[in-house]
Design a protein around this motif. Structure first.
Motif: not given
Length: 428
Positions: A195-219
């Protein structure tokens, strides 16, 4: 009803500007068409009963499911992509509260028959133009893709529990991360760590480009998740290219949308001055919904303006003009012998596109002007025997309590110009 109809007219104008055509569907559908499409919570809220023929039917809970049924039935003659808008009432049996009602109006626009991210981006563009046209400067279109969340769930071996997890996540803004984690464990059987892992993804914050950059390694390694991130990149790039300000569109990975039929891009729109009232325009991609009614593949994407919730917000923000008439001009009838002249003057202004109300009884001028003020008329055209004799008319601005004498010409040219100057160049 006056501001309500003005909002509907605005929505209709914006939708048509993008090529969406109007349709209508019945308020009643066979229960099998509606049941199970929005999820357990929606099924609980569904008004359902047996008709006189013993058939189980239900009142539509949104306009998307009936549209999917409509498209499946008529797509052969209409062709794809099919772009439609639909403005009508829907019903949900829930507790009425601020911005939430049992019967409410939705203003939908959808495209069926394409998976192109261009169609998803167009939904964001329509939302942006719609809220600008209504008069909002500060609003945020929050954007996500269901595949991003689904990809993470696949990596966590939770793909078979996606529905209860996404439902819990949809409550994040209302109940907070700790309560969402507890609900995931209770309804989906996740561990606290999952549950905390799902929330870590859901609570990502930053500019749109920053969030996209953080999503790449997570997925990384999840085909579904990577496809979702790629779609988000395409949509954001298209919206940016079309000139939508960066501040208007926010990548928010926590958005899941509560309805089960969403499969890809999802949208929620919040008013910056009143975020607590909730999303006032929401939607997303539903690639499998129409396939429930036909063997043909009919992917779709769309959104819906929550008219009644938006009206409640606008009233709270002082954006609703207090008027009881759609006609801005009032002509008092106080010279009993001049009724036909009043009617002729009113007809001339209406022919010029200006709404006019003529008072029906020859009462004292003061009484009639009180009536005009109560109804919210902007302008009064005052002419009695003396004015008709001298060929003039008093044009009175009822809001500013200012008046001017204007020539009373056969074509009322000067009066029309004076009225339009008060109304800002056009009648409401």
């Amino acid at each position: 009803m006056i501001p309500r109809e003005r909002l509907i007219d605005t929505a209709r104008r914006v939708y048509r500007a993008y090529g969406f055509s109007p349709i209508d569907t019945p308020a009643l559908e066979y229960l099998e068409v509606l049941a199970g499409k929005g999820g357990e919570e929606t099924d609980k809220q569904l008004y359902q009963f047996q008709d006189h023929g013993g058939r189980w039917v239900g009142l539509r809970f949104d306009l998307t499911v009936p549209f999917a049924r409509f498209a499946a039935q008529h797509i052969a003659e209409l062709g794809t992509p099919l772009k439609r808008y639909h403005i009508a009432a829907v019903w949900r049996g829930e507790s009425p509260q601020r911005g939430r009602f049992r019967e409410f109006m939705q203003c939908d626009f959808d495209t069926i028959g394409t998976r192109s991210p261009a169609a998803d981006a167009e939904i964001a563009l329509v939302i942006h133009d719609l809220f600008r046209a209504i008069g909002f400067e500060a609003f945020t279109i929050r954007l996500n893709n269901r595949k991003v969340l689904t990809g993470l769930l696949e990596r966590l071996d939770l793909a078979d529990r996606a529905t209860p997890i996404l439902r819990a996540l949809d409550k994040l803004a209302k109940i907070g991360p700790d309560a969402v984690a507890e609900e995931m464990q209770a309804t989906a059987g996740t561990t606290d760590e999952q549950a905390r892992e799902v929330l870590r993804l859901a609570l990502l914050k930053g500019t749109n480009d920053e969030v996209l950059g953080r999503l790449d390694p997570l997925l990384a390694g999840s085909e579904t998740g990577e496809a979702g991130v790629a779609c988000l990149r395409d949509v954001l790039a298209a919206v940016r290219a079309a000139g939508v300000p960066e501040a208007c569109v926010e990548l928010d990975v926590s958005i899941a949308r509560g309805l089960d039929y969403y499969t890809g891009t999802v949208f929620e729109t919040f008013l910056d001055a009143l975020p607590g009232i909730g999303s006032v325009c929401s939607g997303g991609r539903y690639d499998n919904l129409a396939g429930l009614y036909t063997s043909r593949e009919l992917p779709g994407v769309g959104a819906s303006l929550g008219l009644d919730r938006l009206l409640a917000a606008m009233e709270e923000l002082g954006m609703i003009e207090k008027v009881a008439t759609p006609a801005p001009v009032f002509i008092p009838y106080f010279d009993k012998a001049r009724l036909h002249d009043y009617l002729k003057l009113a007809a001339t202004l209406r022919a010029a596109g200006i709404g006019v109300e003529v008072y029906p009884d020859p009462k004292k001028l003061g009484q009639q002007l009180k009536y005009a003020d109560r109804r919210g008329h902007r302008v009064a055209l005052i002419a009695g025997e003396n004015e008709f004799t001298s060929g003039t008319c008093q044009v009175k601005d009822l809001q500013k309590a200012e008046q001017q004498d204007v020539p009373l010409e056969p074509d009322a040219r000067s009066i029309i110009a004076a009225v339009n100057a008060i109304l800002g160049g056009c009648s409401p």
